[in-house]
Design an enzyme around this catalytic site. Structure first.
Site, PDB file in Angstrom:
ATOM      1  N   GLU A  37     -34.255  20.023 -10.910  1.00 59.40           N
ATOM      2  CA  GLU A  37     -34.195  18.919 -10.030  1.00 59.40           C
ATOM      3  C   GLU A  37     -34.536  17.729 -10.430  1.00 59.40           C
ATOM      4  O   GLU A  37     -33.560  16.585 -10.098  1.00 59.40           O
ATOM      5  CB  GLU A  37     -34.831  19.200  -8.735  1.00 59.40           C
ATOM      6  CG  GLU A  37     -34.452  20.609  -7.847  1.00 59.40           C
ATOM      7  CD  GLU A  37     -32.770  20.324  -7.255  1.00 59.40           C
ATOM      8  OE1 GLU A  37     -32.472  18.968  -7.268  1.00 59.40           O
ATOM      9  OE2 GLU A  37     -32.357  21.300  -6.871  1.00 59.40           O
ATOM     10  N   TYR A 120     -36.213  13.805  -1.394  1.00 56.16           N
ATOM     11  CA  TYR A 120     -35.362  14.835  -1.900  1.00 56.16           C
ATOM     12  C   TYR A 120     -35.676  16.080  -2.798  1.00 56.16           C
ATOM     13  O   TYR A 120     -35.385  17.270  -2.219  1.00 56.16           O
ATOM     14  CB  TYR A 120     -34.111  14.023  -2.923  1.00 56.16           C
ATOM     15  CG  TYR A 120     -33.219  15.320  -3.379  1.00 56.16           C
ATOM     16  CD1 TYR A 120     -32.379  15.905  -2.721  1.00 56.16           C
ATOM     17  CD2 TYR A 120     -33.269  15.541  -4.788  1.00 56.16           C
ATOM     18  CE1 TYR A 120     -31.614  17.160  -3.135  1.00 56.16           C
ATOM     19  CE2 TYR A 120     -32.631  16.595  -5.483  1.00 56.16           C
ATOM     20  CZ  TYR A 120     -31.855  17.164  -4.619  1.00 56.16           C
ATOM     21  OH  TYR A 120     -31.145  18.472  -5.195  1.00 56.16           O
ATOM     22  N   ASP A 138     -29.611  14.353  -0.614  1.00 58.66           N
ATOM     23  CA  ASP A 138     -29.165  13.613  -1.680  1.00 58.66           C
ATOM     24  C   ASP A 138     -27.966  12.489  -1.284  1.00 58.66           C
ATOM     25  O   ASP A 138     -27.414  12.702  -0.268  1.00 58.66           O
ATOM     26  CB  ASP A 138     -29.015  14.311  -2.792  1.00 58.66           C
ATOM     27  CG  ASP A 138     -27.750  15.111  -2.734  1.00 58.66           C
ATOM     28  OD1 ASP A 138     -27.282  15.264  -1.631  1.00 58.66           O
ATOM     29  OD2 ASP A 138     -27.230  15.718  -3.875  1.00 58.66           O
TER      30      ASP A 138
END
Length: 353
Positions: A37, A120, A138
């Site tokens: 991520e 996020y 996102d």
DNA sequence: CATTCGTGGTA
DNA sequence: TTACCAAGAAT
């Protein structure tokens, strides 16, 4: 208002059939999901894949990354950009190792407190690693939902994210929040693309307000960013009598923090010649006794917010006045272990190989 | 809230 | 060539 249950079913059903086979989807290891991520922030999947695979070979666990030198971590990140991501990840992994005994926390409060983990990323890790129904909003999610729900908030504004988080909280599957969040992003990446969405292939087009009204191309609303500025630099590839060259470690904050570079200065108004300014700076700022030669080429490098135009000079390094930790004289073999920004990798390739 | 922070791909 | 974009966070 759309039928939430049917929407979730159509979305997740499509994802189960069509999801890409990505290296961070092989298990639900929170560490792997975390690393992926961070790498994926503002970075394409195809770019990330080889970096992720190498990173996991080199730093397979939280413990391994905790014990690594920052310079090794930056070297593994070299070319990926946004290098504070690597330094923040390294720092946060150390914190997890020490404070949480190596277990990635599973609460919004604790995980959001980690360096580099924003709204996020917190939601992405909580939902994908722990099955917790937190939104992970996102750019994809904002684009997709702006069309499905006809949301006209400007997605370039920071405040808009909360509008979409609220929407996700109302829609998200509590049965499978991981797939729900990933499916929204996957849909945005593959089907509901920015310029030419493939609505005829879309599994949720019957739920999509923009499709029904034929306005999918008008969404999302996004204001343009302003033009970037240009910065003029002069750099020196200096060699000593054994063919080694002088390199400099950048400051620990700001652009390309802690990366290495060829010594260089910013050229402002030319009160003297560029070469004169460079010679003076090499002597005063870097403490190098040198003989500066001719300009041997130029490098243009475009960042997201500015452009570097670098004039590259050759020269001879006679001696360094004093030993400093941010200055080193290295051979062509030794230079390989130092992390360089792409702009200076270009200089190595063109002028020091 | 606006700006800073990288890079490579694409219309 | 230019502009924009790609799974954002920190300041």
């Amino acid at each position: 208002m759309i039928d939430k249950q049917e929407f979730r079913q159509d979305l997740i059903g499509w994802f189960e059939e069509e999801m890409r086979d990505l290296p961070w989807r092989k298990d639900q290891d929170p560490y792997k999901i975390w690393v992926s991520e961070i790498m994926l922030q503002q970075t394409r999947v195809d770019t990330v894949i080889p970096y992720f695979n190498r990173f996991m070979e080199q730093f397979p666990t939280i413990e391994a990354l905790s014990g690594a030198e920052e310079e090794k971590v930056l070297k593994a990140w070299e070319g990926l950009g946004y290098y504070s991501r690597a330094r923040n990840l390294h720092s946060a992994v150390k914190e997890v190792h020490e404070k949480y005994d190596g277990r990635v926390p599973d609460t919004p409060k604790e995980i959001s407190a980690l360096k580099g983990v924003g709204p996020y990323t917190a939601g992405a890790i909580l939902s994908q690693a722990y099955g917790i129904p937190e939104p992970a909003v996102d750019g994809n999610v904002m684009r997709v939902l702006s069309r499905i729900l006809l949301i006209e908030d400007d997605i370039a504004k920071a405040s808009s994210r909360k509008v979409f988080e609220k929407a996700v909280r109302e829609l998200i599957s509590h049965e499978n929040p991981s797939y729900f969040n990933q499916a929204l992003m996957e849909l945005g990446a593959i089907v509901c693309t920015p310029t030419s969405p493939s609505c005829l292939l879309c599994p949720v087009r019957e739920h999509c307000t923009a499709f029904h009204e034929g306005v999918q191309h008008e969404l999302p609303i996004k204001t343009k960013n302003k033009k970037q500025r240009e910065v003029h630099l002069a750099a020196a590839v200096l060699k000593d009598d054994t063919g080694r060259t002088l390199i400099h470690k950048r400051a620990e904050k700001g652009l390309l923090a802690n990366l290495w570079e060829f010594p260089n200065i910013e050229i402002h108004l030319p009160y003297k010649t560029e070469k004169e300014q460079l010679r003076e700076a090499l002597k005063l700022e870097f403490g190098a006794d040198i003989a500066l030669g001719e300009m041997i080429g130029t490098i243009e490098h475009v960042f997201s917010h500015l452009t570097w135009n670098i004039h590259v000079y050759e020269g001879t390094l006679i001696e360094l006045k004093e030993e400093k930790p941010d200055l080193k004289v290295v051979s062509p073999e030794e230079i390989e272990v130092f992390p360089f920004p792409v702009s200076h990798q270009k200089m190595i390739k063109q002028f020091y190989k």
